[in-house]
Write an enzyme that holds these catalytic residues in place. Structure first.
Site, PDB file in Angstrom:
ATOM      1  N   ALA A 107      47.808  37.266 -10.109  1.00 19.74           N
ATOM      2  CA  ALA A 107      46.973  36.225  -9.841  1.00 19.74           C
ATOM      3  C   ALA A 107      46.135  35.277 -11.461  1.00 19.74           C
ATOM      4  CB  ALA A 107      45.878  36.435  -8.574  1.00 19.74           C
ATOM      5  N   ALA A 108      46.450  36.458 -12.103  1.00 18.50           N
ATOM      6  CA  ALA A 108      45.664  35.971 -13.562  1.00 18.50           C
ATOM      7  C   ALA A 108      46.148  34.582 -14.197  1.00 18.50           C
ATOM      8  CB  ALA A 108      45.147  36.943 -14.375  1.00 18.50           C
ATOM      9  N   GLY A 110      44.555  32.516 -12.517  1.00 18.14           N
ATOM     10  CA  GLY A 110      43.793  32.135 -11.138  1.00 18.14           C
ATOM     11  C   GLY A 110      43.719  31.184 -10.161  1.00 18.14           C
ATOM     12  N   LYS A 112      46.602  29.807  -8.390  1.00 16.99           N
ATOM     13  CA  LYS A 112      47.139  29.653  -6.945  1.00 16.99           C
ATOM     14  C   LYS A 112      46.187  30.496  -6.714  1.00 16.99           C
ATOM     15  CE  LYS A 112      51.453  29.047  -8.673  1.00 16.99           C
ATOM     16  NZ  LYS A 112      51.029  29.190  -9.745  1.00 16.99           N
ATOM     17  N   ASP A 157      47.855  47.812  -9.495  1.00 17.27           N
ATOM     18  CA  ASP A 157      49.668  47.832  -9.499  1.00 17.27           C
ATOM     19  C   ASP A 157      50.191  47.337  -8.084  1.00 17.27           C
ATOM     20  OD1 ASP A 157      52.104  48.649 -11.219  1.00 17.27           O
ATOM     21  OD2 ASP A 157      52.599  49.720  -9.057  1.00 17.27           O
ATOM     22  N   CYS A 227      58.013  30.181 -13.638  1.00 17.06           N
ATOM     23  CA  CYS A 227      58.269  28.242 -14.030  1.00 17.06           C
ATOM     24  C   CYS A 227      58.619  29.116 -14.786  1.00 17.06           C
ATOM     25  CB  CYS A 227      56.979  29.080 -14.571  1.00 17.06           C
ATOM     26  SG  CYS A 227      56.330  30.100 -15.878  1.00 17.06           S
TER      27      CYS A 227
END
Ligand code: SAM
Length: 448
Positions: A107-108, A110, A112, A157, A227
């Protein structure tokens, strides 16, 4: 820009005649774009809409974001346009009309997760996870700025989620990748690219997918994105997933003028973003519904989340206190939505949580010292506090954690605002003003 030969060959094989326009586009300037907060105030001047998202804006010129207090108040998030297509994938999953459990596993910083919070039913719960500790701190900062109450930030994890069988209706895996889609913006992505790194990334992506797949409910949807343009990391990883678990790929509606390319590879369906076709960076996304049966979810736990909060005063801090449960851990009082309390309690016993719901205050010998996250929360009852509106110059001094002058006869904790959004707290003492902006969030840039 020196483009690796192996990469050039891959693109020529992939795009044929179009590859020339693709390579030309790598020398053009990336568009500047932001995504607005649905409930905070911000007027994006000289902007146009990003067509696949309700809140995305292309900006005509790139501002110095760091020096805009509205960014630090969480009024918008700076995000690359292609990534905002997540919104269409979530819509195609058909899950936003009801409360659901969502995991964003990589997530980082943040992007999304904040977007998901804007999209989800307010009674949903988002677990926003990041495995790298330092990146989890940046994620926590951005999640607090976004100010939604229905979220936990964890530092685990992906393998730790395997045991949460059938817990989530939606899982987002925005996977670490070889970053080919970022060559135009990010020199490191270009310099670190190699065929062997592509192989490593593909293996890592499969490991993450294998780890989180058991945590997805039957009928739940997993959204995978990267990406990169590399088929080994994109379509082949999706193909691998469809061989590993029983699933079906979702079609995501796209308008022809968006320039997004739908790709089908064996039974997989994916969506590709190329910078010579789309006003955004390189991106790939696919959404897949799980058909495998799952085991029962049982939320029993012996431990309760923190201690019961005995402080009556704090309930007045939220707009609708009856909708929250208050608890304290080591003196810090947090609030979580009542409808999600049982799940949060269960998850906080299984995962390493860094942020749970709204951090409200720390109880120091019976006196409540407000937490910064409370100021930024969309649930804060702002009428309960004395407010002072700052000028741009004052706001920059505040964000630099420098002493600021405020003319007010009041004493005690005061909520500072900038252009209608809360920015943080100060403590007005008889002989000085304590700037309570979090030290590790302070900006170093000076006003221009
Ligand atoms: N979703 C984020 C956003 O929209 O802002 C961007 C995520 S970035 C593409 C991938 C993330 O995966 C990084 O934060 C990285 O630290 C994390 N990561 C790296 N290795 C990982 C691993 N082995 N398992 C899970 N996550 C990993």
């Amino acid at each position: 820009m020196i483009i690796p030969e192996d990469f050039q060959k891959i693109i020529k094989d992939l795009l044929g005649n179009e590859s020339l326009s693709f390579f030309e586009s790598l020398h053009s300037v990336s568009p500047s774009s932001i995504r607005l907060h649905p409930h905070k105030n911000y007027e994006a001047k000289n902007s146009t809409n990003i067509p696949w998202t309700k809140w995305g804006k292309y900006l005509e010129t790139r501002p110095v974001y760091t020096l805009d207090p509205s960014l630090h108040a969480g009024a918008y998030y700076v995000q690359e346009p292609s990534s905002m297509f997540l919104e269409q994938a979530v819509k195609a999953a058909n899950v936003i009309d009801q409360p659901i459990m969502v995991l964003d596993v990589c997530a980082a910083p943040g992007g999304k997760s904040t977007h998901l919070l804007s999209l989800l039913h307010p009674d949903s719960l988002l677990v926003s996870n990041e495995v790298i500790r330092s990146r989890a701190s940046i994620l926590t900062e951005n999640i607090q700025k976004w100010g939604y109450p229905n979220v936990m930030v964890t530092n685990n994890d992906p393998s730790h989620f395997s045991k949460l069988e059938g817990m989530f209706d939606l899982i987002v895996v925005d996977a670490p990748c070889s970053g080919e889609g970022l060559f135009r913006k990010d020199n490191d992505a270009l310099n670190e690219w190699s065929l062997s790194n592509v192989e490593l990334c593909a293996l890592r992506q499969r490991r993450i997918l294998k780890d989180v797949w058991p945590a997805l409910k039957q009928g739940g949807v997993l959204i995978f994105s990267t990406c990169t343009y590399n088929t080994k990391e994109d379509e082949e990883t999706m193909e691998w997933l469809s061989e590993t678990g029983k699933c079906e790929f979702l079609s995501i509606p796209v308008q022809p003028d968006w320039g997004i390319v739908e790709t089908t590879f064996k039974q997989t369906i994916g969506y590709r973003f190329y910078p010579h076709k789309v006003k955004g960076e390189g991106f790939f996304i696919a959404a897949v519904r799980k058909l495998d049966p799952e085991n029962d979810v049982r939320l029993h736990t012996k431990y309760a989340l923190g201690d019961k909060c005995k402080n009556e005063e704090i309930s007045q801090w939220l707009e609708d206190p009856s909708q929250y449960k208050f608890f304290s851990i080591k003196g810090q009082i947090n609030a979580v939505p009542l409808c999600n309390y049982e799940k949060i309690n269960y998850l906080s016993n299984k995962l390493n949580s860094i942020l749970i719901g709204i951090p409200l205050a720390t109880d120091k010998h019976g006196k409540l010292v407000p937490e910064h996250g409370a100021a930024l929360s969309i649930s804060l009852n702002k009428n309960n506090f004395i407010k002072v509106a700052l000028t741009l110059e004052q706001a920059i001094l505040y964000l630099r954690k420098e002493p600021i002058e405020i003319s007010s006869n009041e004493k005690g904790f005061v909520l500072l605002t900038y252009k209608g959004n809360a920015l943080g707290w100060v403590n007005l003492l008889p002989n000085r003003i304590n700037n309570l902006y979090p030290s590790n969030w302070r900006i170093r840039m000076k006003a221009q």
